[in-house]
Design an enzyme around this catalytic site. Structure first.
Site, PDB file in Angstrom:
ATOM      1  CG  HIS A 151      -2.077  -0.679   0.871  1.00  0.00           C
ATOM      2  ND1 HIS A 151      -2.977  -1.443   1.865  1.00  0.00           N
ATOM      3  CD2 HIS A 151      -2.963  -1.067  -0.245  1.00  0.00           C
ATOM      4  CE1 HIS A 151      -3.948  -2.057   1.446  1.00  0.00           C
ATOM      5  NE2 HIS A 151      -3.783  -1.829   0.103  1.00  0.00           N
ATOM      6  NE  ARG A 161     -21.686   6.587 -18.321  1.00  0.00           N
ATOM      7  CZ  ARG A 161     -20.490   5.689 -18.452  1.00  0.00           C
ATOM      8  NH1 ARG A 161     -19.805   5.645 -19.651  1.00  0.00           N
ATOM      9  NH2 ARG A 161     -20.100   5.102 -17.424  1.00  0.00           N
ATOM     10  CD  GLU A 204     -21.912   3.325 -24.563  1.00  0.00           C
ATOM     11  OE1 GLU A 204     -20.784   2.862 -24.232  1.00  0.00           O
ATOM     12  OE2 GLU A 204     -22.992   3.496 -23.831  1.00  0.00           O
ATOM     13  CG  ASN A 220     -13.074   2.428 -23.439  1.00  0.00           C
ATOM     14  OD1 ASN A 220     -12.069   2.788 -24.119  1.00  0.00           O
ATOM     15  ND2 ASN A 220     -13.168   3.037 -22.090  1.00  0.00           N
ATOM     16  CG  ASP A 221     -19.032  -0.214 -23.457  1.00  0.00           C
ATOM     17  OD1 ASP A 221     -18.212  -1.454 -23.335  1.00  0.00           O
ATOM     18  OD2 ASP A 221     -19.617   0.101 -22.712  1.00  0.00           O
ATOM     19  NE  ARG A 246     -15.484  -2.270 -21.911  1.00  0.00           N
ATOM     20  CZ  ARG A 246     -15.513  -1.744 -20.894  1.00  0.00           C
ATOM     21  NH1 ARG A 246     -14.461  -1.220 -20.341  1.00  0.00           N
ATOM     22  NH2 ARG A 246     -16.712  -1.161 -20.152  1.00  0.00           N
ATOM     23  CB  CYS A 262     -16.188  10.500 -23.155  1.00  0.00           C
ATOM     24  SG  CYS A 262     -17.542   9.318 -23.389  1.00  0.00           S
TER      25      CYS A 262
END
Length: 664
Positions: free
Chosen positions: A309, A452, A550, A573-574, A584, A621
């Site tokens: 940590h 969103r 997306e 990403n999607d 992914r 984004c």
């Protein structure tokens, strides 16, 4: 009641996910166990759970017995099947946020345990490269006295009082940790680590082992040392670097309990000079989190590794760190100065003139690069025709606002509302949501802030919503699909957004849109909410409504969708995983999951063409928004907003300015 599953929690049930799992288990009255490989432990003990060593893709069984056994098993199974579990709960570091571009610096691929040599002829020693960067500064030696167990025998009639002393010390330590967690000075990422330590302090296993030793006649200080040492050894024997590092957390907690029992305070780090190199045999994550981190020029420890940590805190704050030096760290106790290379895992004790000059050059180069980028903090990139390209920030919580402002982000291109829902055991109220969204809008008064709506599904469950079992939750009941089916949840969020809209340029976008009717149904709900607020006399405004691009359906239907909304935002990403039919989260097909693939770029261009022809704005984004190799193409396509992690904002502004200068 029992049920088996495959664990999808990112990196398994290490400290923070284990803490969240145990808190969830403790919320049920039933006795709950988790079993793996023929061994079962209580699901309500963080220590026992971590010692079970549950890793990602392990098969486990949840068993529960009691009045709410069915609910307990279903909730815990849902948690274990969520790849993002434990990463965005209250007070935790966004160790692997919903989108990859916001992920914190990864741990260096270095061995956890190495044989540290004595100082060589050049005054150098080698340890674990735990946090990148270089530093040169005065040594701040932090070697507080060790607590030595007295192994005092407690008389039979004193045992009760000794146990009460121990339990009182644990309560006082927890209260102390609670005060630290409530402090505004501690960052959210550090707060998550401290929260995990607090749970270890209250863990049933540590408590039971300590009480057992006190019952056997051992004094409280000696008992907690013996119990923690025994459990720490079990952690060190685990065949997992991250879990092995939890031994240090356990011993750090035990030390704090001992100090509380003895009425002592840990030596404070308040007097560290600017640029000093903190040197310690070991240092607790809690102590480091409370230190003046902005002053530190580096951290050097005898114990610890890249997954400790301390290393995580150092990386989060950009502090060079070399750990795992062993006994060689004592060579620095009397040193005046140290040079640290966190990239190579090397420390120089009282470096000679040549070494000092080399480090000064490296530090200077890094500083110059950072300073050069700062010049772009307030610039406004414009195309030759005067069109502004907004370089905005992706945020997941209000804690990240300051970093975005300091970077010069031109508003927020994506505010994920999931964390607001996931960090609570109950659905957040309208007032709580309205306050959150209003604070966000006020923080960027001169720029748009895009929120969103709730993007939750079977892969990201929340309390208060029962999700069906799905073979592929990424293709299931999620995003706008779930929201429209649950107007009792969706309307609360829409009402809160309407109330917050009076405080700035708030915009709202819908995730996972595949059909134009999803937009129209949402508009009807917005109108309904606005009418309700008006009749109640509640102050509210209106906002621009946009959608995420997306899904392939949104790409193919972009021309029609562009007539219904005010803007598009591409979620690469999607979009990439849907276009490429490549999960992914599956490393076996990672080579296909690339936003630069011609098919993905063609999808982005098709959506951009539809937006430009309809005269609406289009931004991005997804993580690709900060890719220097793709930015020129996105600008050519007509994108006028790129939203990313705050750390990438200034470099992206620089690239855009240079790109536009070249074009004249």
């Amino acid at each position: 009641m029992e049920r088996s599953t495959i664990v999808r929690v990112h990196d398994g049930l290490h400290a923070r996910p284990a803490t969240r799992f145990v808190r969830l288990a403790k919320g049920f009255e039933s006795e709950v166990e988790i079993a793996k490989g023929g061994k079962s432990v209580s699901a309500k003990s963080s220590v026992k759970l971590m010692l079970l060593g549950v890793k990602e893709n392990d098969e486990v069984t949840i068993r529960a017995e009691g009045a709410d056994a069915i609910e307990a098993v279903e909730a815990l199974i849902a948690y274990l099947e969520d790849p993002k579990s434990g990463l965005e709960e209250e007070g935790a570091a966004p160790a692997a946020p919903a989108k990859a571009e916001d992920a914190p610096p990864a741990a260096p691929q270095q061995p956890e345990k190495i044989a540290a040599p004595l100082v060589d002829a050049e005054g150098a020693m080698r340890g674990v490269a735990a946090s990148a960067g270089v530093g040169l500064g005065p040594v701040f030696a932090h070697f507080p006295p060790q607590i030595v167990p007295q192994n005092r025998t407690v008389a039979k009639e004193e045992i009760g009082a000794e146990k009460a002393r121990f339990e009182d010390a644990v309560k006082r330590l927890q209260a102390k940790l609670d005060r630290s967690l409530a402090s505004d000075e501690m960052q959210a990422s550090d707060r998550g680590i401290v929260a995990a330590l607090r749970d270890i302090a209250a863990d049933d296993t540590l408590h039971e082992e300590t009480v057992k030793d006190i019952d056997a006649g051992l004094d409280a200080v000696s008992a907690i040392i013996a119990a923690s040492s025994k459990l720490a050894d079990e952690f060190r024997n685990l065949d997992d670097a991250y879990m092995s590092a939890r031994a240090e957390d356990l011993e750090a907690v035990a030390r704090q309990i001992c100090l509380t029992l003895l009425g002592h305070e840990e030596a404070k780090l308040d007097d560290i000079a600017d640029g000093a190199i903190l040197v310690a045999e070991d240092i607790g994550a809690w102590d480091l989190a409370r230190a003046p981190l902005k002053r530190l020029g580096g951290v050097v420890c005898g114990h610890g590794g890249a997954t400790s940590h301390v290393a995580i805190i150092a990386r989060t704050h950009g502090i060079p760190a070399v750990l795992g030096l062993g006994e060689a760290v004592h060579e620095l106790r009397e040193a005046s100065e140290a040079a640290i290379d966190g990239n190579a895992g090397v420390v120089y004790v009282d470096p000679d003139a040549k070494t000092r000059e080399r480090f000064a050059e490296m530090i200077g180069a890094a500083d110059r690069e950072r300073e050069a980028l700062k010049a772009y903090r307030d610039v406004v990139p414009r195309r030759a025709d005067g069109t502004v390209i907004h370089v905005a920030a992706n945020l997941g919580s209000l804690d990240e606002i300051e970093a975005a402002q300091e970077a010069g982000a031109m508003g927020v291109g994506l505010f994920r509302t999931e964390l607001l829902f996931m960090r609570h055991m109950h659905l957040p109220s309208e007032d709580m949501q309205a306050e959150t969204y209003a604070t966000l809008a006020k923080a960027f008064p001169d720029h748009p802030v895009i929120v969103r709506t709730l993007d939750i599904g079977g892969d990201k469950p929340i309390s208060g919503v029962e999700f069906p079992e799905e073979e592929n939750p990424f293709l299931g009941w999620r995003g706008i699909r779930m929201c429209l089916d649950r107007p009792d949840i969706f309307k609360v969020q829409l009402r809160a957004l309407l109330r917050a809209a009076v405080h700035g340029n708030l915009r709202v976008m819908l995730p996972m849109v595949s059909d134009i009717e999803e937009v129209r149904r949402t508009r009807a709900l917005i109108d309904e909410c606005a009418a309700e607020l008006k009749s109640e006399g509640a102050e509210h405004g209106r906002f621009q409504l946009g959608i995420m691009i997306e899904t392939p359906a949104a790409v193919f239907g972009a021309a029609a969708l562009a007539k219904e909304v005010a803007f598009f935002s591409v979620g690469t990403n999607d979009l990439t995983q849907y276009v490429m039919a490549a999960d992914r989260l599956n490393p076996a097909v990672a080579n296909l999951n690339d936003a630069a693939h011609p098919a993905v770029m063609a999808a982005v261009e098709q959506a951009a063409r539809a937006a430009v022809e309809a005269g609406i704005e289009i931004g991005m984004c997804g993580e690709a928004a900060a890719r220097s190799d793709l930015i020129p193409e996105f600008v050519r396509m007509g994108l006028t907003e790129l939203s990313m992690s705050p750390v990438s904002v200034q470099a992206t502004k620089k690239q855009l300015m240079e790109l536009f200068d070249k074009k004249g």
